[in-house]
Design an enzyme around this catalytic site. Structure first.
Site, mmCIF file in Angstrom:
data_model
loop_
_atom_site.group_PDB
_atom_site.id
_atom_site.type_symbol
_atom_site.label_atom_id
_atom_site.label_comp_id
_atom_site.label_asym_id
_atom_site.label_seq_id
_atom_site.Cartn_x
_atom_site.Cartn_y
_atom_site.Cartn_z
ATOM 1 C CG HIS A 185 -1.785 1.168 1.387
ATOM 2 N ND1 HIS A 185 -3.158 1.134 1.251
ATOM 3 C CD2 HIS A 185 -1.475 2.474 1.656
ATOM 4 C CE1 HIS A 185 -3.648 2.352 1.435
ATOM 5 N NE2 HIS A 185 -2.654 3.194 1.687
ATOM 6 C CD GLU A 186 1.756 3.471 3.621
ATOM 7 O OE1 GLU A 186 1.936 4.598 3.113
ATOM 8 O OE2 GLU A 186 0.693 3.152 4.190
ATOM 9 C CG HIS A 220 0.378 6.193 -0.893
ATOM 10 N ND1 HIS A 220 -0.694 6.936 -1.325
ATOM 11 C CD2 HIS A 220 -0.056 5.536 0.211
ATOM 12 C CE1 HIS A 220 -1.729 6.726 -0.516
ATOM 13 N NE2 HIS A 220 -1.370 5.878 0.422
HETATM 14 NI NI NI Z 1 -2.499 5.258 2.030
#
Ligand code: NI
Length: 191
Positions: free
Chosen positions: A144-145, A148
């Site tokens: 998830h990170e 980004h």
């Molecule tokens: Ni996030």
């Protein structure tokens, strides 16, 4: 240290791929102060992770930490980890369904397929190499990170938009079956 403002979905900074950090930049007092701010902002918002571009700095860097997080009480602990210039590589094709939310996407959660095992290569905040395999639910947090940093948010990976829900409805209808799945993953991988 300063608590920074967190960019919200729709702001272009979340959609631009970030640029790599140079060794000189990483050593600078300014960048070290920024890393302190990133960690402090993540903790203040009770996030499991925070990417630099979520606080308007378009550099390839993120912080991850799970320590008795009230937003994610079912998550196994992850000690504070700062990843600089991270590269993720799936170890196998196997995926699991992760229910995700994001500090840049207010009050919305959804199911995202994530690899159960990923190899993480990066530098830590002191420029020392990190090379490890992360498994289970923790692997979802790392993916998830790092998404980004490529200008992606979890919504881009939601395959079935019918899984989208607010936090209140997640708690009412989806938390229990999800926590059961997480328990099975934690039992298998311990993380
Ligand atoms: Ni996030």
């Amino acid at each position: 240290m300063t608590i920074r403002k967190i960019a919200q979905i729709g702001h272009p900074v979340l959609r631009e791929p970030t640029r790599e950090v140079t060794p000189d930049e990483l050593r600078s007092a300014e960048m070290q102060r920024f890393i302190d701010d990133l960690v402090e902002t993540m903790r203040d918002a009770s996030g499991a992770g925070l990417a630099a571009n979520q606080v308007y700095e378009p550099v390839r860097m993120c912080a991850i930490e799970v320590v008795d997080n009230p937003r994610y009480p079912y998550k196994p602990r992850i000690p504070l980890t700062v990843l600089v210039n991270p590269v993720l590589e799936p170890v196998s094709d196997e995926t699991f369904d992760n229910y995700e939310g994001c500090l840049s996407v207010p009050n919305l959660r959804g199911v995202v397929p994530r690899h159960v095992e990923v190899r993480v290569r990066a530098l830590d905040r002191h420029g020392e190499p990190i090379d490890r395999v992360v498994r289970g639910i923790s692997a979802g947090t790392f993916q998830h990170e790092c998404d980004h940093l490529d200008g992606k948010v979890f919504l881009d990976r939601v395959r079935d938009t019918r899984t989208l829900c607010t936090w209140a409805e997640f708690d009412r209808f989806h938390r229990e079956p999800f926590v059961e799945r997480v328990r099975a993953l934690v039992a298998r991988y311990g993380e």
